[in-house]
Motif scaffolding. Structure first.
Motif, PDB file in Angstrom:
ATOM      1  N   ILE A 192      39.975  36.054  -2.895  1.00 43.34           N
ATOM      2  CA  ILE A 192      39.177  37.091  -3.536  1.00 43.34           C
ATOM      3  C   ILE A 192      37.778  37.150  -2.919  1.00 43.34           C
ATOM      4  CG2 ILE A 192      38.109  35.762  -5.386  1.00 43.34           C
ATOM      5  CD1 ILE A 192      38.885  38.035  -7.296  1.00 43.34           C
ATOM      6  N   GLY A 193      37.514  36.216  -1.995  1.00 43.61           N
ATOM      7  CA  GLY A 193      36.228  36.203  -1.302  1.00 43.61           C
ATOM      8  C   GLY A 193      36.167  37.127  -0.104  1.00 43.61           C
ATOM      9  N   LEU A 194      37.170  37.996   0.077  1.00 44.73           N
ATOM     10  CA  LEU A 194      37.157  38.931   1.203  1.00 44.73           C
ATOM     11  C   LEU A 194      35.891  39.793   1.225  1.00 44.73           C
ATOM     12  CD1 LEU A 194      40.871  40.143   1.044  1.00 44.73           C
ATOM     13  CD2 LEU A 194      39.842  38.798   2.895  1.00 44.73           C
ATOM     14  N   GLU A 195      35.415  40.148   0.041  1.00 43.47           N
ATOM     15  CA  GLU A 195      34.199  40.964  -0.037  1.00 43.47           C
ATOM     16  C   GLU A 195      33.023  40.237   0.609  1.00 43.47           C
ATOM     17  OE1 GLU A 195      31.877  44.355  -1.701  1.00 43.47           O
ATOM     18  OE2 GLU A 195      33.998  44.001  -1.263  1.00 43.47           O
ATOM     19  N   GLY A 196      32.832  38.980   0.236  1.00 40.98           N
ATOM     20  CA  GLY A 196      31.727  38.220   0.804  1.00 40.98           C
ATOM     21  C   GLY A 196      31.875  37.988   2.293  1.00 40.98           C
ATOM     22  N   MET A 197      33.101  37.790   2.761  1.00 37.18           N
ATOM     23  CA  MET A 197      33.335  37.604   4.192  1.00 37.18           C
ATOM     24  C   MET A 197      33.051  38.888   4.967  1.00 37.18           C
ATOM     25  SD  MET A 197      36.783  35.321   3.736  1.00 37.18           S
ATOM     26  CE  MET A 197      36.774  33.988   2.526  1.00 37.18           C
ATOM     27  N   GLY A 215      35.402  32.211   5.799  1.00 36.30           N
ATOM     28  CA  GLY A 215      36.758  31.734   5.540  1.00 36.30           C
ATOM     29  C   GLY A 215      36.840  30.222   5.579  1.00 36.30           C
ATOM     30  N   LEU A 216      36.094  29.606   6.487  1.00 38.51           N
ATOM     31  CA  LEU A 216      36.099  28.144   6.581  1.00 38.51           C
ATOM     32  C   LEU A 216      35.547  27.513   5.309  1.00 38.51           C
ATOM     33  CD1 LEU A 216      36.530  25.579   8.264  1.00 38.51           C
ATOM     34  CD2 LEU A 216      34.237  25.918   9.226  1.00 38.51           C
ATOM     35  N   VAL A 217      34.474  28.107   4.769  1.00 38.37           N
ATOM     36  CA  VAL A 217      33.919  27.595   3.509  1.00 38.37           C
ATOM     37  C   VAL A 217      34.967  27.680   2.400  1.00 38.37           C
ATOM     38  CG1 VAL A 217      32.182  28.016   1.720  1.00 38.37           C
ATOM     39  CG2 VAL A 217      31.541  28.138   4.134  1.00 38.37           C
ATOM     40  N   HIS A 218      35.663  28.801   2.341  1.00 38.44           N
ATOM     41  CA  HIS A 218      36.702  28.983   1.316  1.00 38.44           C
ATOM     42  C   HIS A 218      37.842  27.982   1.522  1.00 38.44           C
ATOM     43  CE1 HIS A 218      38.860  31.009  -1.803  1.00 38.44           C
ATOM     44  NE2 HIS A 218      39.782  31.513  -1.016  1.00 38.44           N
ATOM     45  N   ASN A 258      40.535  21.340  -3.502  1.00 41.21           N
ATOM     46  CA  ASN A 258      41.368  21.911  -4.560  1.00 41.21           C
ATOM     47  C   ASN A 258      40.562  22.636  -5.643  1.00 41.21           C
ATOM     48  OD1 ASN A 258      44.151  21.263  -3.827  1.00 41.21           O
ATOM     49  ND2 ASN A 258      43.515  19.130  -4.064  1.00 41.21           N
ATOM     50  N   VAL A 259      39.488  23.298  -5.235  1.00 39.13           N
ATOM     51  CA  VAL A 259      38.736  24.145  -6.159  1.00 39.13           C
ATOM     52  C   VAL A 259      39.602  25.347  -6.526  1.00 39.13           C
ATOM     53  CG1 VAL A 259      36.664  25.593  -6.404  1.00 39.13           C
ATOM     54  CG2 VAL A 259      36.533  23.399  -5.195  1.00 39.13           C
ATOM     55  N   ASN A 260      39.494  25.803  -7.759  1.00 41.75           N
ATOM     56  CA  ASN A 260      40.222  26.994  -8.167  1.00 41.75           C
ATOM     57  C   ASN A 260      39.954  28.134  -7.190  1.00 41.75           C
ATOM     58  OD1 ASN A 260      40.104  29.747  -9.802  1.00 41.75           O
ATOM     59  ND2 ASN A 260      41.576  28.425 -10.836  1.00 41.75           N
ATOM     60  N   HIS A 261      41.008  28.824  -6.738  1.00 45.86           N
ATOM     61  CA  HIS A 261      40.861  29.821  -5.686  1.00 45.86           C
ATOM     62  C   HIS A 261      39.970  30.991  -6.107  1.00 45.86           C
ATOM     63  CE1 HIS A 261      44.926  28.427  -3.752  1.00 45.86           C
ATOM     64  NE2 HIS A 261      44.109  27.437  -4.029  1.00 45.86           N
ATOM     65  N   ILE A 262      40.089  31.402  -7.356  1.00 46.89           N
ATOM     66  CA  ILE A 262      39.265  32.520  -7.836  1.00 46.89           C
ATOM     67  C   ILE A 262      37.795  32.111  -7.878  1.00 46.89           C
ATOM     68  CG2 ILE A 262      38.888  34.156  -9.695  1.00 46.89           C
ATOM     69  CD1 ILE A 262      41.562  34.486  -8.302  1.00 46.89           C
ATOM     70  N   VAL A 263      37.520  30.927  -8.401  1.00 48.60           N
ATOM     71  CA  VAL A 263      36.143  30.444  -8.481  1.00 48.60           C
ATOM     72  C   VAL A 263      35.535  30.341  -7.081  1.00 48.60           C
ATOM     73  CG1 VAL A 263      34.701  28.475  -9.123  1.00 48.60           C
ATOM     74  CG2 VAL A 263      36.532  29.228 -10.648  1.00 48.60           C
ATOM     75  N   ARG A 320      54.198  30.190  -4.359  1.00 49.85           N
ATOM     76  CA  ARG A 320      53.196  29.178  -4.707  1.00 49.85           C
ATOM     77  C   ARG A 320      51.782  29.689  -4.473  1.00 49.85           C
ATOM     78  NH1 ARG A 320      54.909  25.535  -7.947  1.00 49.85           N
ATOM     79  NH2 ARG A 320      53.504  23.922  -7.115  1.00 49.85           N
ATOM     80  N   LEU A 321      51.601  30.990  -4.594  1.00 51.07           N
ATOM     81  CA  LEU A 321      50.277  31.588  -4.388  1.00 51.07           C
ATOM     82  C   LEU A 321      49.313  31.110  -5.464  1.00 51.07           C
ATOM     83  CD1 LEU A 321      48.430  33.595  -2.927  1.00 51.07           C
ATOM     84  CD2 LEU A 321      49.325  35.384  -4.428  1.00 51.07           C
ATOM     85  N   GLY A 322      48.191  30.553  -5.040  1.00 51.00           N
ATOM     86  CA  GLY A 322      47.159  30.112  -5.964  1.00 51.00           C
ATOM     87  C   GLY A 322      47.399  28.764  -6.588  1.00 51.00           C
ATOM     88  N   VAL A 323      48.501  28.103  -6.243  1.00 52.84           N
ATOM     89  CA  VAL A 323      48.834  26.805  -6.826  1.00 52.84           C
ATOM     90  C   VAL A 323      48.212  25.685  -5.978  1.00 52.84           C
ATOM     91  CG1 VAL A 323      50.703  25.241  -7.482  1.00 52.84           C
ATOM     92  CG2 VAL A 323      50.979  27.729  -7.765  1.00 52.84           C
ATOM     93  N   GLU A 324      47.566  24.728  -6.629  1.00 54.35           N
ATOM     94  CA  GLU A 324      46.957  23.619  -5.902  1.00 54.35           C
ATOM     95  C   GLU A 324      48.037  22.808  -5.170  1.00 54.35           C
ATOM     96  OE1 GLU A 324      44.656  21.232  -8.480  1.00 54.35           O
ATOM     97  OE2 GLU A 324      43.292  22.844  -9.071  1.00 54.35           O
TER      98      GLU A 324
END
Length: 408
Positions: free
Chosen positions: A71-76, A108-111, A119-124, A397-401
């Motif tokens: 969801i960080g595509l906007e920031g990238m 993208g590397l930061v994400h 394993n940070v929540n992907h949305i966060v 398994r999208l979004g699963v740690e």
């Protein structure tokens, strides 16, 4: 994905949908007189405005096929706009492309570090990357552009790519468009915009669609990467380095989003960095990818749809968007009939009711407010996602740690 017996291949379904939409637009032009709906100018604008969305959607495809929600595509994309403007001001348009690519890849590397390693929540993480990208570019723009442009929110005008058209084909389609024949001239006008006023970044962007399909679906590397999004435990048991593949996917995802930012900066109508110029296109790109069911051909159609609506409202304003309501009514009626044939009576009733409501708005008004017209791309995003929600099939398994060694 293997086609079921008796089912049309994906490319054939996409071609039929495209032909149907052109027919609807042609009928709408004939009955409403709004020739801008299928003009070459609108099509050309749609290509330029849809390109950043397409690149963001491709970025989302790479990350999410590996199981990482981006969801960080906007920031990238925001990072890509600054990187492209800074490098382009120093060394020209090709440096702008590289600068946008590199800055987006860093985002993208930061994400990837946050989601894959920690394993940070992907949305966060995605929201954090967007906030970081927005704040960082504002600071860097103030620091580096103020001395040369006196405006911290805008870069100096950049050197752009030369524009060119495909010889013979462009002029031939424009001549056919001028004849004003029903459907034929409408189709010619829409196709003319695809071969007129091209730049290298436009060609590169659209070439990345078949390239991504080939890499992700026709190579061993692509199979391994997609297996990380479907079943990383099984992939690991077969010797796949899941962590490395997820890192590659998310960094490539950021690079593609940054390239989308460079496409915004190098748009012939812009040619420079402007604060907030991304304007939610990263999120619309994510919506286009979801609409396309995590497939390259589908996201291409979604990006073209959003770019078309955006280009139409910019070129022709409220009257053309108002005429588009008539076309939306025709689409809703056809969809209702198809669903009724399939005995999906509730869905058919909803589609028919929606079509009648849209037609009532069209019949009772002569134009739409400029505020509504400018919001049309976002509104289309909501509508198509609602319509497509029943057939979506995201990676399992999208979004699963994932942690190395789990499940053994």
């Amino acid at each position: 994905m293997t086609e079921r017996a008796g089912e049309l291949p994906g490319w054939a379904r996409s071609a039929l949908i495209a032909a149907f939409l052109v027919l609807v637009l042609s009928i709408t032009v004939t009955l409403t007189g709004q020739g801008q709906l299928t003009s070459s100018g609108t099509s050309e604008a749609a290509v330029r405005l849809g390109l950043p969305i397409l690149l963001a959607a491709l970025g989302g495809l790479w990350a999410e096929r590996a199981g990482i929600i981006n969801i960080g595509l906007e920031g990238m994309m925001v990072l890509g706009t600054w990187g492209a403007a800074w490098a382009g001001y120093q060394w020209g348009p090709w440096a702008a492309v590289l600068g946008g690519l590199v800055l987006g890849a860093l985002g993208g590397l930061v994400h990837a570090i946050a989601t894959v390693t920690f394993n940070v929540n992907h949305i966060v993480s995605g929201v954090a990357v967007t906030l970081l990208g927005t704040g960082l570019t504002q600071y860097l723009a103030t620091l580096l552009f103020t001395p040369v442009s006196q405006n911290p929110r805008q870069s100096p005008r950049l050197e752009g790519f030369a524009e060119y058209s495909i010889p013979g084909l462009s002029s031939g389609l424009q001549a056919l468009e001028a004849q004003q024949r029903v459907f034929v001239s409408d189709l010619a006008g829409l196709l003319s915009g695809l071969v007129t006023g091209l730049t290298p970044i436009v060609v590169l962007g659209f070439a990345l669609v078949p390239f991504s399909y080939f890499v992700l679906w026709k190579t061993p590397f692509g199979l391994r990467l997609r297996s990380c999004g479907e079943s990383p435990v099984a992939a690991e048991s077969l010797g796949v380095n899941v962590i490395a593949h997820k890192y590659v996917a998310v960094v490539v995802s950021g690079g593609l989003a940054g390239l989308g930012g460079a496409a915004l900066v190098l748009n012939p109508g812009q040619l420079g960095y402007l604060e907030n110029q991304v304007g939610g296109r990263g999120y619309i790109g994510l919506a286009a990818m979801i609409f396309g069911n995590w497939r390259p051909a589908g996201l291409l159609i979604g990006s073209a749809l959003f770019g078309y609506v955006d280009g139409l409202q910019l070129r022709a304003g409220g009257e053309a968007v108002h005429a588009l309501l008539y076309g939306a009514t025709l689409v809703a009626v056809v969809v209702a009939v198809l669903w009724a044939i399939r005995r999906m009576y509730v869905a058919a009733g909803v589609a028919l009711a929606a079509g009648l409501a849209v037609y009532a708005i069209y019949w009772s008004t002569e134009t739409v407010p400029s505020e509504f017209a400018s919001y049309a791309p976002q509104l289309v995003t909501l509508i198509v996602l609602a319509a497509a929600s029943q057939r979506l099939r995201p990676p399992a398994r999208l979004g699963v740690e994932y942690r190395r060694g789990e499940g053994h």
